[in-house]
Design a protein around this motif. Structure first.
Motif, PDB file in Angstrom:
ATOM      1  N   TRP A   1       0.511  -1.697   0.074  1.00 27.01           N
ATOM      2  CA  TRP A   1      -0.125  -0.409  -0.099  1.00 27.01           C
ATOM      3  C   TRP A   1       0.714   1.442  -0.371  1.00 27.01           C
ATOM      4  CZ3 TRP A   1      -4.283   0.870   4.125  1.00 27.01           C
ATOM      5  CH2 TRP A   1      -5.293   1.834   3.652  1.00 27.01           C
ATOM      6  N   ILE A   2       2.536   1.108   1.098  1.00 25.66           N
ATOM      7  CA  ILE A   2       2.474   2.310   1.008  1.00 25.66           C
ATOM      8  C   ILE A   2       3.580   2.881   0.072  1.00 25.66           C
ATOM      9  CG2 ILE A   2       5.137   3.680   2.047  1.00 25.66           C
ATOM     10  CD1 ILE A   2       3.607   1.968   4.554  1.00 25.66           C
ATOM     11  N   SER A   3       4.277   1.314  -0.858  1.00 26.18           N
ATOM     12  CA  SER A   3       5.333   1.429  -1.744  1.00 26.18           C
ATOM     13  C   SER A   3       4.156   1.870  -3.224  1.00 26.18           C
ATOM     14  CB  SER A   3       5.585   0.572  -2.047  1.00 26.18           C
ATOM     15  OG  SER A   3       6.450   0.263  -3.761  1.00 26.18           O
ATOM     16  N   ASN A   4       3.303   1.732  -3.248  1.00 22.05           N
ATOM     17  CA  ASN A   4       2.293   2.216  -4.499  1.00 22.05           C
ATOM     18  C   ASN A   4       1.133   2.596  -4.103  1.00 22.05           C
ATOM     19  OD1 ASN A   4       3.895   0.001  -5.714  1.00 22.05           O
ATOM     20  ND2 ASN A   4       2.008  -1.437  -4.775  1.00 22.05           N
ATOM     21  N   GLY A   5       1.085   3.420  -3.292  1.00 23.01           N
ATOM     22  CA  GLY A   5       0.169   4.233  -3.134  1.00 23.01           C
ATOM     23  C   GLY A   5      -1.478   4.005  -3.380  1.00 23.01           C
ATOM     24  N   TYR A   6      -1.943   2.750  -2.867  1.00 20.48           N
ATOM     25  CA  TYR A   6      -3.130   3.305  -3.650  1.00 20.48           C
ATOM     26  C   TYR A   6      -3.893   1.132  -2.729  1.00 20.48           C
ATOM     27  CZ  TYR A   6      -2.587  -0.433  -6.958  1.00 20.48           C
ATOM     28  OH  TYR A   6      -1.011  -1.376  -7.571  1.00 20.48           O
ATOM     29  N   PHE A   7      -4.265   1.336  -2.072  1.00 19.98           N
ATOM     30  CA  PHE A   7      -5.008   0.274  -1.086  1.00 19.98           C
ATOM     31  C   PHE A   7      -5.024  -1.128  -2.542  1.00 19.98           C
ATOM     32  CE2 PHE A   7      -8.204  -3.117   1.246  1.00 19.98           C
ATOM     33  CZ  PHE A   7      -7.558  -2.233   2.200  1.00 19.98           C
ATOM     34  N   PRO A   8      -3.766  -2.291  -1.854  1.00 24.44           N
ATOM     35  CA  PRO A   8      -3.518  -3.494  -2.456  1.00 24.44           C
ATOM     36  C   PRO A   8      -4.983  -4.509  -2.804  1.00 24.44           C
ATOM     37  CG  PRO A   8      -3.114  -3.877  -0.598  1.00 24.44           C
ATOM     38  CD  PRO A   8      -3.181  -2.368  -0.298  1.00 24.44           C
ATOM     39  N   LEU A   9      -5.699  -3.616  -3.793  1.00 25.55           N
ATOM     40  CA  LEU A   9      -6.668  -5.049  -4.672  1.00 25.55           C
ATOM     41  C   LEU A   9      -6.960  -4.675  -6.032  1.00 25.55           C
ATOM     42  CD1 LEU A   9      -9.343  -4.932  -1.413  1.00 25.55           C
ATOM     43  CD2 LEU A   9      -7.940  -7.038  -2.270  1.00 25.55           C
ATOM     44  N   SER A  10      -6.308  -4.211  -6.273  1.00 20.80           N
ATOM     45  CA  SER A  10      -6.081  -4.037  -7.934  1.00 20.80           C
ATOM     46  C   SER A  10      -5.977  -4.844  -8.984  1.00 20.80           C
ATOM     47  CB  SER A  10      -5.204  -2.868  -8.144  1.00 20.80           C
ATOM     48  OG  SER A  10      -4.349  -3.442  -8.313  1.00 20.80           O
ATOM     49  N   ASN A  11      -5.433  -5.805  -8.080  1.00 18.24           N
ATOM     50  CA  ASN A  11      -4.859  -7.219  -9.283  1.00 18.24           C
ATOM     51  C   ASN A  11      -5.450  -8.476  -8.824  1.00 18.24           C
ATOM     52  OD1 ASN A  11      -2.812  -7.560  -7.771  1.00 18.24           O
ATOM     53  ND2 ASN A  11      -1.560  -6.455  -8.954  1.00 18.24           N
ATOM     54  N   LEU A  12      -5.127  -9.939  -9.355  1.00 19.15           N
ATOM     55  CA  LEU A  12      -5.558 -10.695  -8.511  1.00 19.15           C
ATOM     56  C   LEU A  12      -4.572 -11.357  -7.313  1.00 19.15           C
ATOM     57  CD1 LEU A  12      -6.834 -13.665  -8.484  1.00 19.15           C
ATOM     58  CD2 LEU A  12      -5.782 -15.180 -10.212  1.00 19.15           C
ATOM     59  N   TYR A  13      -2.949 -10.826  -7.651  1.00 26.68           N
ATOM     60  CA  TYR A  13      -2.518 -11.332  -6.694  1.00 26.68           C
ATOM     61  C   TYR A  13      -2.661 -10.542  -5.488  1.00 26.68           C
ATOM     62  CZ  TYR A  13       1.977 -11.455  -4.588  1.00 26.68           C
ATOM     63  OH  TYR A  13       3.279 -11.716  -3.395  1.00 26.68           O
ATOM     64  N   GLU A  14      -2.491  -9.461  -5.552  1.00 27.32           N
ATOM     65  CA  GLU A  14      -3.413  -9.033  -4.030  1.00 27.32           C
ATOM     66  C   GLU A  14      -4.952  -9.315  -3.297  1.00 27.32           C
ATOM     67  OE1 GLU A  14      -0.487  -5.057  -6.220  1.00 27.32           O
ATOM     68  OE2 GLU A  14      -3.428  -4.647  -5.403  1.00 27.32           O
ATOM     69  N   SER A  15      -5.650 -10.009  -4.089  1.00 27.32           N
ATOM     70  CA  SER A  15      -7.012 -10.143  -3.488  1.00 27.32           C
ATOM     71  C   SER A  15      -6.513 -11.368  -2.541  1.00 27.32           C
ATOM     72  CB  SER A  15      -6.996  -9.951  -4.758  1.00 27.32           C
ATOM     73  OG  SER A  15      -7.736 -11.234  -5.924  1.00 27.32           O
ATOM     74  N   LEU A  16      -5.907 -12.166  -3.320  1.00 22.73           N
ATOM     75  CA  LEU A  16      -5.367 -13.784  -2.906  1.00 22.73           C
ATOM     76  C   LEU A  16      -4.437 -13.528  -2.023  1.00 22.73           C
ATOM     77  CD1 LEU A  16      -4.405 -15.792  -5.736  1.00 22.73           C
ATOM     78  CD2 LEU A  16      -6.429 -16.514  -4.748  1.00 22.73           C
ATOM     79  N   ILE A  17      -3.626 -12.086  -1.086  1.00 23.72           N
ATOM     80  CA  ILE A  17      -3.161 -12.298  -0.330  1.00 23.72           C
ATOM     81  C   ILE A  17      -4.667 -11.765   1.004  1.00 23.72           C
ATOM     82  CG2 ILE A  17      -1.153 -10.137   1.377  1.00 23.72           C
ATOM     83  CD1 ILE A  17      -0.060 -12.518  -1.429  1.00 23.72           C
ATOM     84  N   PHE A  18      -5.593 -10.883   0.023  1.00 24.20           N
ATOM     85  CA  PHE A  18      -6.331 -10.177   1.098  1.00 24.20           C
ATOM     86  C   PHE A  18      -6.817 -11.142   1.224  1.00 24.20           C
ATOM     87  CE2 PHE A  18     -10.380  -7.853   2.369  1.00 24.20           C
ATOM     88  CZ  PHE A  18      -9.546  -7.063   3.268  1.00 24.20           C
ATOM     89  N   LEU A  19      -7.863 -12.455   0.858  1.00 22.56           N
ATOM     90  CA  LEU A  19      -8.253 -13.374   0.979  1.00 22.56           C
ATOM     91  C   LEU A  19      -7.345 -13.850   2.373  1.00 22.56           C
ATOM     92  CD1 LEU A  19     -10.975 -15.175   0.769  1.00 22.56           C
ATOM     93  CD2 LEU A  19      -9.756 -15.941  -1.384  1.00 22.56           C
ATOM     94  N   THR A  20      -6.596 -14.399   2.119  1.00 27.50           N
ATOM     95  CA  THR A  20      -5.242 -15.170   3.296  1.00 27.50           C
ATOM     96  C   THR A  20      -5.600 -15.236   4.086  1.00 27.50           C
ATOM     97  OG1 THR A  20      -4.636 -16.437   0.987  1.00 27.50           O
ATOM     98  CG2 THR A  20      -3.487 -16.900   3.598  1.00 27.50           C
ATOM     99  N   TRP A  21      -5.365 -13.576   4.646  1.00 24.33           N
ATOM    100  CA  TRP A  21      -5.287 -13.030   5.365  1.00 24.33           C
ATOM    101  C   TRP A  21      -6.784 -12.626   6.489  1.00 24.33           C
ATOM    102  CZ3 TRP A  21      -8.303  -8.852   7.273  1.00 24.33           C
ATOM    103  CH2 TRP A  21      -8.194  -7.474   7.907  1.00 24.33           C
ATOM    104  N   GLY A  22      -7.788 -12.082   5.179  1.00 23.77           N
ATOM    105  CA  GLY A  22      -8.868 -12.802   6.030  1.00 23.77           C
ATOM    106  C   GLY A  22      -9.461 -14.223   6.111  1.00 23.77           C
ATOM    107  N   LEU A  23      -9.070 -14.716   5.918  1.00 23.71           N
ATOM    108  CA  LEU A  23      -9.173 -16.232   6.345  1.00 23.71           C
ATOM    109  C   LEU A  23      -8.264 -16.799   7.729  1.00 23.71           C
ATOM    110  CD1 LEU A  23      -8.792 -18.898   3.642  1.00 23.71           C
ATOM    111  CD2 LEU A  23     -10.793 -18.468   4.869  1.00 23.71           C
ATOM    112  N   THR A  24      -7.364 -15.885   7.862  1.00 18.28           N
ATOM    113  CA  THR A  24      -6.475 -16.198   8.854  1.00 18.28           C
ATOM    114  C   THR A  24      -7.292 -15.713  10.520  1.00 18.28           C
ATOM    115  OG1 THR A  24      -4.970 -14.302   8.231  1.00 18.28           O
ATOM    116  CG2 THR A  24      -4.278 -16.719   8.526  1.00 18.28           C
ATOM    117  N   PHE A  25      -7.671 -13.550  10.288  1.00 23.03           N
ATOM    118  CA  PHE A  25      -8.558 -13.153  11.074  1.00 23.03           C
ATOM    119  C   PHE A  25      -9.671 -14.114  11.222  1.00 23.03           C
ATOM    120  CE2 PHE A  25     -11.467  -9.916  11.874  1.00 23.03           C
ATOM    121  CZ  PHE A  25     -10.267  -9.064  12.963  1.00 23.03           C
TER     122      PHE A  25
END
Length: 286
Positions: free
Chosen positions: A55-79
């Motif tokens: 997020w800091i590096s690219n300046g936008y919330f990291p959900l714009s492509n498949l890779y980012e959404s997969l990481i976010f989905l995994t974060w959601g599952l663990t949470f």
């Protein structure tokens, strides 16, 4: 740093998978349960760090492509896993959530082409505050529905095992049989509550997506393949909750419907996108 967080998470998922399954085999060791919880917290923090750095590096919330959404989905599952474990103190949640998390992180890290992992400037339609609201809510709803459906699948497995052994149970094993019934009810109720949380999140996500679509493309609903499958997903889980609320179905039948929902969620999230068609396409296979 970001890649190191993902790689360490992958390794910890492997360790946690063995811990949770050994824990079930040893009949709920408290020490292993606590260790599994600590590792799950560590994974969640590592994934959080990876997303924040991106997020800091690219300046936008990291959900714009498949890779980012997969990481976010995994974060959601663990949470969600941590929340459910704290409420129920059951190793079964981690034993079914961890393999899925491991699969997702492995798919994101090892299977996706390098160009799909790289961040790129946002297209005009994605330069909106709706990106964070719509996509994050949808991903959390997917994580919640996936976990709730997995619990229903676990219920079906244990239910069928119990039925196979039912005719062989002797009278002096009545206490053991009662324990199994209580376990099945606990898993069934937990699945119901989890799906009951995921469904309104899915509803909010779909409504937010419609508003965003109207802002970006001038139409609330265009029957894009992703939109169509989101509606199918909503209908499947609406039918599940309706059957539970009016008690038309109990036990095995709603669990089968929730298990179908597990497949439908993955089709909605990944299957439709990989066809390379529609406004939501990631365009990998075609």
């Amino acid at each position: 740093m970001e890649n190191n967080c993902i790689n360490i998470s992958f390794a910890l998922f492997l360790v946690n998978l063995m811990i949770y399954w050994i824990n079930i085999a040893l009949r709920r060791s408290k020490a292993l349960y606590k260790l599994g919880t600590i590792i799950t917290i560590s994974i969640n923090l590592l994934l959080s760090t990876s997303l924040i750095l991106r997020w800091i590096s690219n300046g936008y919330f990291p959900l714009s492509n498949l890779y980012e959404s997969l990481i976010f989905l995994t974060w959601g599952l663990t949470f969600l896993q941590l929340i459910l474990e704290q409420q129920n103190r059951s190793p079964f949640v981690g034993s079914i959530a961890t393999p899925v998390g491991l699969f997702i992180i492995a798919f994101a890290s090892l299977s996706l082409p390098e160009n799909m992992k790289e961040a790129s400037p946002l297209v005009p339609a994605l330069r909106s505050n709706w990106l964070m609201m719509h996509v994050s809510i949808m991903m959390i709803s997917y994580a919640t529905l996936i976990l709730g459906s997995l619990l229903s699948i676990l219920f079906l497995v244990l239910y069928n095992i119990r039925n196979r052994k039912k005719n062989n149970i002797k009278s002096n094993n009545a206490t053991k049989q009662l324990s199994r019934i209580t376990l099945l009810q606990s898993i069934d109720n937990l699945s119901y509550r989890t799906i009951g949380l995921g469904f309104p999140l899915l509803t909010i996500g779909i409504v937010a997506g419609a508003v965003w679509a109207n802002e970006a493309w001038g139409s609330y609903w265009s029957w894009d393949p992703k939109e169509t499958w989101a509606l199918i997903t909503w209908l499947v889980f609406a039918a599940y909750l309706h059957s539970r609320l009016n008690k038309a179905w109990e036990g095995e039948k709603p669990a089968i419907l929730a298990s179908v929902g597990f497949v439908v969620v993955w089709i909605c999230y990944l299957g439709v996108n990989f066809l390379g068609q529609g406004l939501h396409s990631y365009g990998w296979f075609l």
